[in-house]
Design an enzyme around this catalytic site. Structure first.
Site, PDB file in Angstrom:
ATOM      1  CB  THR A   1      50.007  75.026  60.729  1.00 37.18           C
ATOM      2  OG1 THR A   1      50.078  75.267  62.121  1.00 37.18           O
ATOM      3  CG2 THR A   1      48.573  75.069  60.256  1.00 37.18           C
TER       4      THR A   1
ATOM      5  CB  VAL B   1      55.232  78.402  61.694  1.00 37.38           C
ATOM      6  CG1 VAL B   1      55.897  79.261  62.757  1.00 37.38           C
ATOM      7  CG2 VAL B   1      55.691  78.819  60.301  1.00 37.38           C
ATOM      8  CB  CYS B   2      51.849  75.666  64.889  1.00 37.41           C
ATOM      9  SG  CYS B   2      50.941  77.150  64.441  1.00 37.41           S
ATOM     10  CB  THR B   3      54.912  71.449  63.463  1.00 34.30           C
ATOM     11  OG1 THR B   3      53.575  71.253  62.996  1.00 34.30           O
ATOM     12  CG2 THR B   3      55.559  70.110  63.750  1.00 34.30           C
TER      13      THR B   3
ATOM     14  CG  LEU C   1      52.988  73.867  70.332  1.00 32.68           C
ATOM     15  CD1 LEU C   1      52.688  74.987  69.374  1.00 32.68           C
ATOM     16  CD2 LEU C   1      51.737  73.112  70.731  1.00 32.68           C
TER      17      LEU C   1
END
Ligand code: BEZ
Length: 209
Positions: free
Chosen positions: A42, A44-46, A49
């Protein structure tokens, strides 16, 4: 049951991208950050992290281990790490917990069913060397967190764990600190130099070296 600041961080055993861990053993004697993201692959998560990976040396210098978690499976994490590395120009070296049975998510109350009953929200737990929870943050899926703020908070937590000090609004490492109200003026004079007393309850001093 929900976790509160000062509670012991619940222990668990889990599969991660760096092998199976016992969380408390993995933390050892240092500080830890456990943070959840809603889902692998996804956008935003990319970015989150990837950015955390770029900060990892800063956390390591502060004796803080970092570990991520989502309800995705291990093979999904491994595949997605390649995408994070490629798109965010980094190398993710911290472990990601695979939590498809929601064991960790449940222990840490990371699923908020009225937001989404399948994915974890964006939680952050900062855990001290005594395994107690020192800070919690919860963000919705749509808003990426500010990981520089988490580094700033760690600086404050580590400072205030050592000294009878607190840190004022928007404080950054190196700036003046506040003497906690439980310290008398006489004791403060013995502990700190260059005290600036603005009010009886508002006393500043330079950050100790
Ligand atoms: C994201 O990481 O982009 C995301 C994940 C879940 C819901 C919305 C956004």
């Amino acid at each position: 049951m929900s976790i509160r600041i000062g509670d012991e961080a619940p222990n668990f055993s889990a599969e991660t991208t760096a092998g199976t861990i016992d969380f408390h053993d993995w933390l050892g004697d240092g500080w830890g950050i456990l943070f959840s993201h809603p889902a692998d692959y996804t956008p935003v998560c990319t970015t989150e992290l990837g950015y955390m990976s770029k900060l990892q040396n800063d956390f390591t210098q502060r004796n803080v281990k970092v570990i991520a978690v989502s309800v995705d499976a291990l093979d999904s994490h491994h595949g997605w790490i390649n995408d994070i590395n490629e798109t965010q120009n980094t190398t993710v070296n911290y472990p990601i917990i695979a939590d498809p049975d929601r064991n960790v998510a449940t222990l840490y109350d990371m699923i908020h069913p009225n937001a989404d009953d399948k994915m974890t929200v964006r939680s952050v737990f900062v855990i001290g060397p005594d395994k107690k929870v020192k800070l919690m943050l919860t963000y919705p899926a749509s808003t990426g967190r500010n990981f520089d703020e988490i580094l700033r908070v760690v600086d404050s937590l580590q400072l205030t764990a050592k000294h009878k000090l607190a840190t004022p609004v928007n404080w950054k490492d190196g700036e003046d600190c506040i003497i906690v109200p439980t310290v008398s003026d006489d004791d403060a004079a013995k502990m700190f130099s260059d005290i600036r007393k603005v009010k009886p309850y508002l006393r500043y001093t330079a950050q100790p070296k």
